[in-house]
Enzyme design. Structure first.
Site, mmCIF file in Angstrom:
data_model
loop_
_atom_site.group_PDB
_atom_site.id
_atom_site.type_symbol
_atom_site.label_atom_id
_atom_site.label_comp_id
_atom_site.label_asym_id
_atom_site.label_seq_id
_atom_site.Cartn_x
_atom_site.Cartn_y
_atom_site.Cartn_z
ATOM 1 N N CYS A 145 0.875 -1.553 0.186
ATOM 2 C CA CYS A 145 0.431 0.070 -0.065
ATOM 3 C C CYS A 145 0.914 0.978 0.303
ATOM 4 O O CYS A 145 0.384 2.442 -0.120
ATOM 5 C CB CYS A 145 -1.090 -0.055 0.753
ATOM 6 S SG CYS A 145 0.325 -0.331 2.604
ATOM 7 N N CYS A 156 -2.527 -2.430 8.494
ATOM 8 C CA CYS A 156 -2.674 -1.833 9.282
ATOM 9 C C CYS A 156 -1.657 -1.598 10.635
ATOM 10 O O CYS A 156 -1.560 -0.957 11.234
ATOM 11 C CB CYS A 156 -3.782 -0.513 8.743
ATOM 12 S SG CYS A 156 -4.478 -0.403 7.208
#
Ligand code: FES
Length: 132
Positions: free
Chosen positions: A35, A104
């Site tokens: 990402c 994350c």
């Protein structure tokens, strides 16, 4: 059901511990190649206790919320406990993250571990010349 919990939204909108620590004792930075998000954690450590923790996160809302929660969870804690902080614990403290956003919280776990490793590396480096 909302995709994100109220806690995630709160820590995203009002992140705790944003910033840097100029004289940090340990700094850890992690990125996710997929990402492209980057998280940097700064720690102030006294007598093996994390007295302050700050972060800079260039990334998604879940990464910001994870950084915020993770720094809250380790402040005032001994290094031995901070080293055991898992991404699962961070996600649970946020009342969950969507499955495709769990990575994350992994950034938070790994950035904290990198910052603690940096602290120990600096202690073993008598020149103290490591870049912050
Ligand atoms: Fe990669 Fe959140 S999408 S850290």
């Amino acid at each position: 059901m909302a995709l994100y919990s109220e806690k995630v939204m709160d820590h995203f909108r009002n992140p705790r511990n944003v910033g840097t620590i100029a004289d940090a004792d340990g700094v850890g930075q992690l990125g996710n190649a997929v990402c492209g998000d980057i998280m940097k954690i700064y720690l102030k450590i006294e007598n093996e206790i994390i007295t302050d923790a700050k972060f800079e996160t260039f990334g998604c809302g879940s990464a910001i919320a994870s950084s915020s929660m993770a720094t809250e969870l380790i402040k005032g804690r001994p290094l031995s406990e901070a080293l055991q902080l898992t991404n699962k614990a961070v996600a649970e403290a946020l009342d969950g993250l969507p499955a495709h956003k769990l990575h994350c919280s992994v950034l938070a776990e790994e950035a904290i571990q990198a910052a603690i490793k940096d602290y120990y590396d600096r202690r073993n480096d008598p020149t103290g010349s490591r870049p912050a």
